[in-house]
Design an enzyme around this catalytic site. Structure first.
Site, PDB file in Angstrom:
ATOM      1  N   CYS A 129     -12.179  12.951  17.422  1.00  0.00           N
ATOM      2  CA  CYS A 129     -12.763  11.509  17.131  1.00  0.00           C
ATOM      3  C   CYS A 129     -14.071  11.710  16.603  1.00  0.00           C
ATOM      4  O   CYS A 129     -14.330  10.765  15.563  1.00  0.00           O
ATOM      5  CB  CYS A 129     -13.002  10.919  18.674  1.00  0.00           C
ATOM      6  SG  CYS A 129     -13.786  12.226  19.927  1.00  0.00           S
ATOM      7  N   HIS A 241     -19.038   6.767  20.572  1.00  0.00           N
ATOM      8  CA  HIS A 241     -19.688   7.824  19.890  1.00  0.00           C
ATOM      9  C   HIS A 241     -20.583   7.427  18.876  1.00  0.00           C
ATOM     10  O   HIS A 241     -20.415   6.762  17.989  1.00  0.00           O
ATOM     11  CB  HIS A 241     -18.700   9.027  19.233  1.00  0.00           C
ATOM     12  CG  HIS A 241     -17.803   9.662  20.489  1.00  0.00           C
ATOM     13  ND1 HIS A 241     -17.930   9.476  21.814  1.00  0.00           N
ATOM     14  CD2 HIS A 241     -17.062  10.632  20.318  1.00  0.00           C
ATOM     15  CE1 HIS A 241     -17.221  10.301  22.373  1.00  0.00           C
ATOM     16  NE2 HIS A 241     -16.597  10.852  21.588  1.00  0.00           N
TER      17      HIS A 241
END
Length: 334
Positions: A129, A241
């Protein structure tokens, strides 16, 4: 219309697959859900119909399946890849099992979509990711001048460790507010009111596995000799994130040139108005598809340097959405 399977349907990414496939109106003829013995029998609704999770086993029959989205961990992917692909299904794998294998393409559609067309094992790997959101942003800069090296500090949400980790973070906040003992199981330390400078296990060079993933995966995806030095930190954010990125290019690039590149880049949204405190933040990026970029500046230490901030939903673009975009690209080439 395609016959689709989701392996790991009960997990956070598996549930996001269902949401993304529905929202993007992916052309599904038949849908089958697979999971562990514990989740077998669970019923999930998709586009007005109920589907029962089947237990994944060596006897599972994937004949007739065109695309299998797999997010059940590296050990499951390694054990069941042959079962899943033996009848011709394309396995789009969200684990780390095959990412660096030379005969498995590692794909971010905004960067290297065509790599997905060459898959001798029938497997396409979805990158980590943190790598996905970074390379989507880096590709905009690479089109202006080749990137020599990157330094990146990541600020990674609890979602990167799965659905139970997200629940643990929320539970810890309640325990802190109640003055109760804080329970820790998914992370090395309490995450609520804290930051942990470790994501995944440490390697012999004292970088973590997560940090080394960013180094190796970026080079493979971008077909580049780019060098990446990462510092990955777990923060008490829920599911998006964030990354602070320093880039050194072969030729100087001005911040305005970089902003214009980000404005026109596929999959990127520029939010960069310092005077009005406009920049990306995890709180506002959850449930969104794009990689959001802001705080674009010249690097004061390097005449060929730029620095920027980027944020993206880890479960969405960092996992389920990227995999679905790969499948959409394959369909567009038929």
């Amino acid at each position: 219309m395609k016959n689709v399977a989701i392996v790991g349907a009960s997990g956070a990414v598996g549930q996001e697959f269902l949401k993304v496939l529905s929202q993007r109106h992916f052309p599904i003829n038949q849908l089958r859900l697979f999971g562990s013995k514990r989740s077998a029998g669970t019923i999930y609704s998709f586009d007005g119909k109920d589907y029962v999770v089947e237990e994944l086993s060596p006897a599972s029959d994937f004949s007739g399946i065109d695309i299998a989205f797999v997010s059940a961990g590296a050990s499951v992917s390694k054990s069941y890849a042959e079962v899943i692909t033996r009848h011709g299904a394309v396995m789009i794998d969200n684990s780390s099992a095959f990412r660096l294998d030379v005969d498995v393409p590692l794909v971010v559609p905004e960067v290297n979509a065509a790599d997905a067309l060459v898959r001798p094992r029938g497997v396409i790997a979805n990158p980590n990711c943190t790598t996905i959101q970074m390379v989507v942003a880096l590709q905009a800069i690479e089109r202006l001048s080749h990137i020599r090296r990157v330094h990146v500090a990541t600020y990674q949400a609890a979602s990167g460790a799965g659905a139970e980790a997200m629940k643990e973070l929320l539970r810890q906040y309640r325990q802190v507010l109640d003055g109760a003992d804080v329970e820790v199981s998914k992370f090395p330390y309490q995450l609520a009111n804290n930051m942990i400078p470790q994501v995944d296990v440490f390697m012999p060079n004292d970088y973590t596995k997560e940090e080394m993933k960013m180094y190796h995966e970026t080079r493979k995806i971008m077909h580049s000799d780019i060098a990446v030095s990462a510092m990955c930190v777990r923060v008490p954010s829920l599911r998006a994130h964030s990354e602070s990125v320093w880039v050194e290019t072969e030729q100087p690039i001005t911040p305005e040139q970089a902003r214009e590149a980000f404005r026109s880049a596929e999959g990127v949204v520029l939010q960069d108005e310092p005077q009005s405190s406009t920049y990306p933040m995890p709180l506002f990026v959850q449930e969104h598809d794009a990689v959001y970029v802001g705080r674009v500046r010249a690097d004061l230490t390097n005449p060929n340097g730029l620095t920027f901030w980027c944020v993206s939903d880890q479960i969405r673009k960092g996992a389920a959405l990227n995999a679905v975009q790969i499948a959409e690209y394959l369909l567009s080439r038929e």
